[in-house]
Scaffold this active site. Structure first.
Site, mmCIF file in Angstrom:
data_model
loop_
_atom_site.group_PDB
_atom_site.id
_atom_site.type_symbol
_atom_site.label_atom_id
_atom_site.label_comp_id
_atom_site.label_asym_id
_atom_site.label_seq_id
_atom_site.Cartn_x
_atom_site.Cartn_y
_atom_site.Cartn_z
ATOM 1 N N ASP A 150 0.819 -1.211 0.000
ATOM 2 C CA ASP A 150 0.000 0.000 0.000
ATOM 3 C C ASP A 150 0.854 1.264 0.000
ATOM 4 O O ASP A 150 1.856 1.371 0.714
ATOM 5 C CB ASP A 150 -0.928 0.031 1.209
ATOM 6 C CG ASP A 150 -1.853 1.235 1.172
ATOM 7 O OD1 ASP A 150 -2.681 1.302 0.259
ATOM 8 O OD2 ASP A 150 -1.713 2.123 2.028
ATOM 9 N N ASP A 303 -7.570 4.157 6.380
ATOM 10 C CA ASP A 303 -6.363 4.632 5.686
ATOM 11 C C ASP A 303 -5.777 5.834 6.429
ATOM 12 O O ASP A 303 -5.362 6.832 5.833
ATOM 13 C CB ASP A 303 -6.656 4.986 4.232
ATOM 14 C CG ASP A 303 -5.383 5.166 3.401
ATOM 15 O OD1 ASP A 303 -4.267 4.866 3.908
ATOM 16 O OD2 ASP A 303 -5.483 5.624 2.242
#
Length: 428
Positions: A150, A303
């Site tokens: 990520d 996130d």
């Protein structure tokens, strides 16, 4: 450990009940409960949820302790009602070896504010060229089962296939940051009318959608588990819906900011709104909400991406991408999904606790609020409304897009295995 009696809580938003905690476990759930010597918490109709689980958090340690540490990040998590977080691998050094993931895991154990499950990198150094030590990280004390590059996309199809094949051996999952790199070179915001008007480099929806389309087909071919990080477009929703209709083992997440904010915010040139993937259109926001409601999108993940002020208090082009989110996530979900009638609180518990815990294999989390279960709980004052003040955040960073915005709901209590980490809105 002492007994705690939570009196008059709406368990998963239902009728008021009492919940008795004895040590690390829930001892009883019912009405008219009593326990000699128990500490009594008057819930007064607040909603009681299982402790929230975030499958996508950036804790920055090791290497970027100027933005966040495991301690400050887990304090932020407890403030937001989370009892477990999954820490992304883009640290310095990268979490691509057993040694680094064990370091993060041990720091989480020492912090005590929530459980920290490290996510291992898919490739060495997040460079996309060679598989990292997936098996060694899984076999380590950290017991890693989720792997992600990520921040970067595993754009090489052969590497992605090999990763999916490898994790299949131990039931792991690859979490893909879907961003075709060539299509997003120089991109600063969503590609469309607004980017053209502002003269900012456009980030096309197809850059996300093309990777998702490729990877669901790879997952089907290999017969492995795939998770898609931070879905942001209506087209991505349709691909996931199609993949699930074929029986492909894919799950997907949406971030709170993509449920609330649109590309129109970028007209302010405030770097607080600069994020990866970018804020999209109102049509995309509607599609994401509907997909979360109907189960096409499985979970909400924050996130949480802390940055020091110098990386955000600058001109748009130079600013880092990302927003903090652990302390505002539940409020945004209440505004966008509960108050709009798209989800009830039981469904919120599913999207923010039960299902993320299942995807990530977080044992003891995402469990029913029932006798004999671990006392990982969060109590929410859903009637509260207040302005977001980043100066009060437990996170080391302040890069929120909600500063000064009124949001509903406030977490008042969080318990981790029966131990209060947040009491009356204050960290213990």
């Amino acid at each position: 450990m002492s007994k705690i009696l939570i009196r008059g809580a709406k368990v998963l938003g239902g009728e008021p009940q009492d919940v008795l905690i004895d040590g690390e476990l829930i001892a009883a759930v019912g009405t008219g409960l009593s326990a000699e010597g128990a500490e009594v918490i008057e819930a007064d109709g607040k909603v009681l949820l299982p402790g929230l689980v975030d499958l996508h958090t950036h804790l920055r340690e090791p290497g970027r302790e100027d933005s966040e540490t495991v301690l400050t990040g887990t304090r932020a998590a407890a403030s937001g009602g989370f009892t477990a977080v999954f820490a992304m691998a883009n640290t310095f050094p990268v979490a691509d070896t057993a040694g680094v993931v064990e370091q993060v895991w041990r720091l989480g154990k020492e912090s005590g504010y929530c459980d920290v499950r490290p996510i291992g990198a898919v490739t060495v150094g997040l460079e996309g060229k060679k598989l990292a030590e997936l098996g060694a990280m899984h076999d380590s004390a950290a017991e890693v089962s989720v792997f992600s590059d990520d921040g970067k996309c595993v754009d090489d199809a052969v590497i992605m296939r090999r990763a999916l094949e490898y994790v299949k051996a131990f039931g792991g999952v690859v979490a893909q940051h879907a961003q075709e790199p060539r299509l997003t070179e120089g991109a600063q915001m969503n590609e469309g009318v607004v980017s053209a008007e502002l003269g900012l480099g456009g980030w096309p929806a197809v850059a996300e959608e093309s990777i998702i389309a490729r990877d669901v087909l790879l997952a089907e071919h290999v017969g492995s588990r795939l998770h898609i990080c931070h879905l942001s477009t209506a087209g991505s929703v349709e691909i996931i819906r199609w993949a699930k209709s074929r029986g492909i083992d894919v799950t997907a997440e949406v971030c709170p900011h993509h449920l609330l904010l649109t590309e129109e915010m970028v007209r302010t040139y405030n770097p607080a709104y600069k994020v990866n993937p970018p804020l999209r259109t109102e049509r995309d926001v509607r599609a994401l909400r509907e997909a979360l409601a109907d189960g096409t999108i499985d979970i909400v993940a924050t996130d949480h991406a802390p940055h020091p002020h110098e990386d955000k208090d600058c001109e748009w082009a130079a600013a880092a991408m990302g927003m903090v989110g652990l302390e505002t996530a539940l409020s945004v979900v209440q505004e966008t999904m509960v108050e709009t009638g798209l989800l009830d609180w039981a469904a919120v518990a599913d999207r923010m606790s039960f299902t993320p815990a299942r995807i990530g294999g977080a044992a003891g989390h995402g469990r029913p609020v029932a006798a004999g279960e671990p006392a990982n709980l969060t109590l929410v004052d859903t009637a509260y409304r207040g302005q977001v003040d980043p100066a009060r955040f437990a996170s080391r960073s302040r890069n929120t897009p909600y500063e000064g915005r009124e949001l509903p709901g406030r977490v008042t209590h969080t318990w981790l295995r029966g131990k209060a980490t947040l009491m009356d809105g204050k960290l213990t």
